[in-house]
Design a protein around this motif. Structure first.
Motif, mmCIF file in Angstrom:
data_model
loop_
_atom_site.group_PDB
_atom_site.id
_atom_site.type_symbol
_atom_site.label_atom_id
_atom_site.label_comp_id
_atom_site.label_asym_id
_atom_site.label_seq_id
_atom_site.Cartn_x
_atom_site.Cartn_y
_atom_site.Cartn_z
ATOM 1 N N LYS A 102 0.894 -1.028 0.131
ATOM 2 C CA LYS A 102 -0.002 0.077 -0.054
ATOM 3 C C LYS A 102 0.973 1.281 0.060
ATOM 4 N N LYS A 103 0.515 2.379 -1.021
ATOM 5 C CA LYS A 103 1.307 3.241 -1.115
ATOM 6 C C LYS A 103 1.230 4.228 0.144
ATOM 7 N N GLU A 104 0.071 4.371 0.671
ATOM 8 C CA GLU A 104 -0.476 5.675 1.854
ATOM 9 C C GLU A 104 0.092 5.064 3.085
ATOM 10 N N ILE A 105 -0.218 3.634 3.559
ATOM 11 C CA ILE A 105 0.305 3.431 4.737
ATOM 12 C C ILE A 105 1.375 2.217 4.605
ATOM 13 N N PHE A 106 1.646 1.680 5.825
ATOM 14 C CA PHE A 106 2.544 0.502 5.877
ATOM 15 C C PHE A 106 2.017 -0.680 6.097
ATOM 16 N N THR A 107 1.641 -1.441 5.202
ATOM 17 C CA THR A 107 1.094 -2.762 5.153
ATOM 18 C C THR A 107 1.692 -3.717 4.587
ATOM 19 N N ALA A 108 1.254 -4.988 4.702
ATOM 20 C CA ALA A 108 2.307 -5.988 3.762
ATOM 21 C C ALA A 108 1.440 -7.299 3.555
ATOM 22 N N TRP A 109 1.642 -8.034 2.749
ATOM 23 C CA TRP A 109 0.987 -9.360 2.513
ATOM 24 C C TRP A 109 2.118 -10.583 2.686
ATOM 25 N N VAL A 110 1.711 -11.542 3.675
ATOM 26 C CA VAL A 110 2.561 -12.413 3.855
ATOM 27 C C VAL A 110 2.264 -13.926 3.597
ATOM 28 N N ALA A 111 3.173 -14.659 3.285
ATOM 29 C CA ALA A 111 3.044 -15.947 2.990
ATOM 30 C C ALA A 111 4.344 -16.857 3.377
ATOM 31 N N PHE A 112 4.171 -17.649 4.393
ATOM 32 C CA PHE A 112 5.472 -18.217 4.843
ATOM 33 C C PHE A 112 5.270 -19.561 5.657
ATOM 34 N N SER A 113 6.024 -20.515 6.072
ATOM 35 C CA SER A 113 6.052 -21.529 6.746
ATOM 36 C C SER A 113 6.904 -21.376 7.985
ATOM 37 N N PHE A 114 6.470 -22.206 9.318
ATOM 38 C CA PHE A 114 7.259 -22.307 10.207
ATOM 39 C C PHE A 114 7.968 -23.781 10.389
ATOM 40 N N VAL A 115 8.958 -23.715 9.878
ATOM 41 C CA VAL A 115 9.789 -25.145 9.979
ATOM 42 C C VAL A 115 10.381 -25.579 11.240
ATOM 43 N N PHE A 116 9.873 -26.623 11.913
ATOM 44 C CA PHE A 116 10.270 -26.958 13.101
ATOM 45 C C PHE A 116 11.261 -28.185 13.177
ATOM 46 N N ASN A 117 12.445 -27.890 13.853
ATOM 47 C CA ASN A 117 13.239 -29.275 13.837
ATOM 48 C C ASN A 117 13.818 -29.327 15.283
ATOM 49 N N SER A 118 12.840 -29.429 16.449
ATOM 50 C CA SER A 118 13.240 -29.420 17.722
ATOM 51 C C SER A 118 12.679 -30.642 18.278
ATOM 52 N N THR A 119 13.074 -30.813 19.488
ATOM 53 C CA THR A 119 12.615 -31.969 20.403
ATOM 54 C C THR A 119 11.391 -31.892 20.675
ATOM 55 N N ASN A 120 10.656 -30.431 20.648
ATOM 56 C CA ASN A 120 9.218 -30.354 20.906
ATOM 57 C C ASN A 120 8.424 -30.319 19.795
ATOM 58 N N HIS A 121 8.945 -29.980 18.447
ATOM 59 C CA HIS A 121 7.942 -29.777 17.559
ATOM 60 C C HIS A 121 8.806 -30.377 16.101
ATOM 61 N N LYS A 122 8.101 -31.299 15.406
ATOM 62 C CA LYS A 122 8.495 -31.671 14.089
ATOM 63 C C LYS A 122 7.550 -31.413 13.193
ATOM 64 N N GLY A 123 7.780 -30.780 11.967
ATOM 65 C CA GLY A 123 6.913 -30.575 10.947
ATOM 66 C C GLY A 123 6.803 -28.946 10.596
#
Lengths: 191, 191, 191
Positions: C112-133
């Motif tokens: 957006k030109k008038e204000i500060f805004t964004a569009w996001v597309a991402f993944s959280f990639v886990f690889n810890s003892t608590n979370h996989k996936g």
């Protein structure tokens, strides 16, 4: 006799209960019938693409292009690889000058050399008395088809967690500067 | 005695009913068991990336790159930031020259400096006697893993509103010009 | 008297059964009540954007920009059209130097030109003892709002097929080089 009646009544109730449960359970099994939409919405959105001369009016701009293209003029080969970021007004009717009810924000890119087709990823961001929140869309937008379906993959606020199908149609197109899309949204998961 | 029996029978029926309902109800609660897929599909798709010399054959092109890169040759640092738009043929077997059943259209970008990994967003657009419609995918594609899962987030036509998991594996790779992915699609929501 | 009691007890049981089934059944009908989350997670992620002088530390880079911008310095007009690819460490607390539990990988663009805004597309990639996936996100990120919701549209591994809402808040911002986001994830579909 009374007992039999009671048992029958009981059976009926149980049957209804089992039926209710069964039908719900079916909802997670393959090849269920197409559901009825839980919400239907129609919007228009208006895109004025930057072409080097319309900085004031432009609502979108080319931000990426293949090495044979540039970011001011859409490239040859049906614009293959040209990627456009947009912030387009959403209106309830097909008039660019109607009061916007929100913004269509996201991007699309042309993705075929032989014909004119695109891939889109954007959100409708509402901020009107009627709707608050957002609806997220992605999908292949086969531009030469009169109507084409893309996926509604999520939403927030009034559209919390929604899913469905949006049917796009090109309502107007003026050269390579302005286009207007009609978006028929059928939501099948509403909260 | 008869009454006791009837009560027992009734209890059993109720138990079954409660169990049925319970298991369905569980479907919306945490840590339910993994469901069985309602559809399983296997496809291959073939990507020939434009490198400045293969305009005729190329099915994809770099459209964005970081300031240290360019759009003709994949950059250093494991191609970090290079973004590629593609329109790749989908085949039923691993032969590039087999009759395509659709096109894989979308984009990916490399997103780690230390290893070779990507983020993908694309659709399978079918137009064959077997399948009409599209399937939408997004996710992290950890390229160095033999197999990696991404999300099926929606679909249209035959794949109306579908969800599931696609398991990608690199079936062939020839330098930095050609790669072939095998896609095992398990759908868990079918209509 | 005993019979009446039994009938009453039966009715109560049936009521509970019907209620259970009913509430599940409702889950697929319009305008159901907001469900309770089946999982709640809080993470922080840290973005150091490449500015021409921080190649060693940078976790992200501008890869596309409109014709009036460049890929080293964020452009004017609230960075409209600047697209950033990132590979950011995810931590459990707000300390950049805490041991990462995974990586946030994907892209965003200012839209957006008038204000500060964004569009996001991402993944959280886990690889810890608590979370996989992984967990996949898309949506409009209205940066000037203290908190803003985006969609969780899928996941793999421990987060197989999940859906939900992520609430983003800017936890820190240092000029145009570093920002830290807090991500409150509420999942409503868990397997």
């Amino acid at each position: 006799m009374e007992k039999v009646m009671k048992e029958k009544r009981l059976s009926s109730i149980l049957f209804i209960v089992v039926f209710l449960c069964g039908s719900t359970s079916m909802a997670h099994k393959p090849f269920r019938q197409l559901p009825q939409p839980c919400n239907h919405l129609v919007f228009y959105f208006h895109d004025v693409i930057y072409n080097g001369e319309n900085a004031g009016n432009a609502t979108s701009a080319i931000v990426a292009a293949p090495s044979w293209g540039n970011r001011t003029i859409l490239s040859g080969l049906n614009h293959f690889g040209d990627m456009v970021v947009f912030d387009d007004p959403i209106t309830l009717d097909n008039n660019l000058h109607s009061r916007p009810v929100g913004r269509a924000q996201g991007m699309f890119f042309y993705d075929k050399k032989e014909i004119f087709t695109a891939w889109v990823a954007f959100s409708f961001v509402f901020n009107s008395t009627n709707h608050k929140g957002s609806i997220d869309f992605v999908g292949a937008d086969i531009l030469m088809n009169k109507t084409r379906d893309i996926s509604v993959i999520g939403g927030t606020g009034d559209f919390f967690m929604t899913r469905g199908i949006a049917t796009l149609s090109t309502d107007a197109m003026e050269g390579e500067v302005y286009f207007r899309l009609r978006v028929d949204i059928n939501l099948y998961e509403c909260y």
